[in-house]
Motif scaffolding. Sequence first.
Motif, mmCIF file in Angstrom:
data_model
loop_
_atom_site.group_PDB
_atom_site.id
_atom_site.type_symbol
_atom_site.label_atom_id
_atom_site.label_comp_id
_atom_site.label_asym_id
_atom_site.label_seq_id
_atom_site.Cartn_x
_atom_site.Cartn_y
_atom_site.Cartn_z
ATOM 1 N N LEU A 107 12.676 -25.745 24.946
ATOM 2 C CA LEU A 107 12.657 -24.618 25.434
ATOM 3 C C LEU A 107 13.911 -24.306 26.434
ATOM 4 O O LEU A 107 14.532 -23.460 26.715
ATOM 5 C CB LEU A 107 11.508 -24.399 26.418
ATOM 6 N N TYR B 99 9.798 -18.932 20.753
ATOM 7 C CA TYR B 99 8.459 -18.756 20.857
ATOM 8 C C TYR B 99 7.498 -19.382 20.271
ATOM 9 O O TYR B 99 7.619 -19.712 18.981
ATOM 10 C CB TYR B 99 8.291 -17.038 20.305
ATOM 11 N N ASN B 100 6.433 -19.942 20.787
ATOM 12 C CA ASN B 100 5.570 -20.818 20.235
ATOM 13 C C ASN B 100 4.322 -20.057 19.769
ATOM 14 O O ASN B 100 3.308 -19.788 20.073
ATOM 15 C CB ASN B 100 4.802 -21.711 21.214
ATOM 16 N N GLY B 101 4.836 -19.296 18.604
ATOM 17 C CA GLY B 101 3.916 -18.562 17.904
ATOM 18 C C GLY B 101 2.956 -19.421 16.941
ATOM 19 O O GLY B 101 3.135 -20.713 16.573
ATOM 20 N N ASN C 209 0.866 -24.516 15.729
ATOM 21 C CA ASN C 209 1.751 -23.513 16.414
ATOM 22 C C ASN C 209 3.083 -23.970 16.130
ATOM 23 O O ASN C 209 3.546 -25.454 15.487
ATOM 24 C CB ASN C 209 1.364 -23.611 17.971
#
Length: 247
Positions: free
Chosen positions: A47, A54-56, A79
């Motif tokens: 990050l 994005y930690n989807g 994730n």
Amino acid sequence: MMERHATQPVDSKVFAISGIDMRVEPGRHSFEIAEEAAIAENWQRELAANPALYNGEIVLQEEIKLHGGVVEARARMSNFATLLWWRKQPQPTSGRMLVASAVPISSDGAAIVIRMAPHTANPGMVYFAAGSLDGSDLRLDGTVDVLGSMGRELLEETGLRVDDASADPVLYAVSAGARFYLFRFYRFPWTAAEMCRRVEAHMAVDPDPEINAVYPLTSADLSLHRYDRLARIILPFFFGDETNKAG
């Protein structure tokens, strides 16, 4: 009833399969549990270097086997942070990663590749549209729509729809260490120049484009771009080098 025996494909050799059956099991992925602290530390570093990440939620495989031509996979929800750390391991302690790609081919025989934008997790990488399986690919019965994911990724990244193409009847696979790839050729009714124009038009209106270039390829020259691992397998295979085709 005769017991089916799993077979192990030859590493980095392309072979045809008859189908894919992937199921998501409950609980956390074994790699996520074992590497929890390292995953969190690495995510903070990622990050700091790229705040756009994005930690989807993603689907991450635990095991992949081949039974009589059918790829069978067990997976769990995880994730993106876990996947990023998993990808950095030369030999992950557990788990596998399956990537599926729709390979667009123009009416004049070019393979259409794209280049990832600077804000993505793979900046500058040239590849065929693909991505992580995620929650949108899950069916109500717990299986994963892997082929549907191929079309979704192609549409999201390039604006090209597999419904506009003729899908080759053969679905291919290749195993490379802990990674497993699926791909299918989709033959579009437009020339390479027209396909590139369509992709560029999609890039122009996409509010957050994942790609910043599109290239029509007419040879397997791997020195032209910085290709990802799957593109380096697909290109020689498509353009006639049979050395990476399993017998």
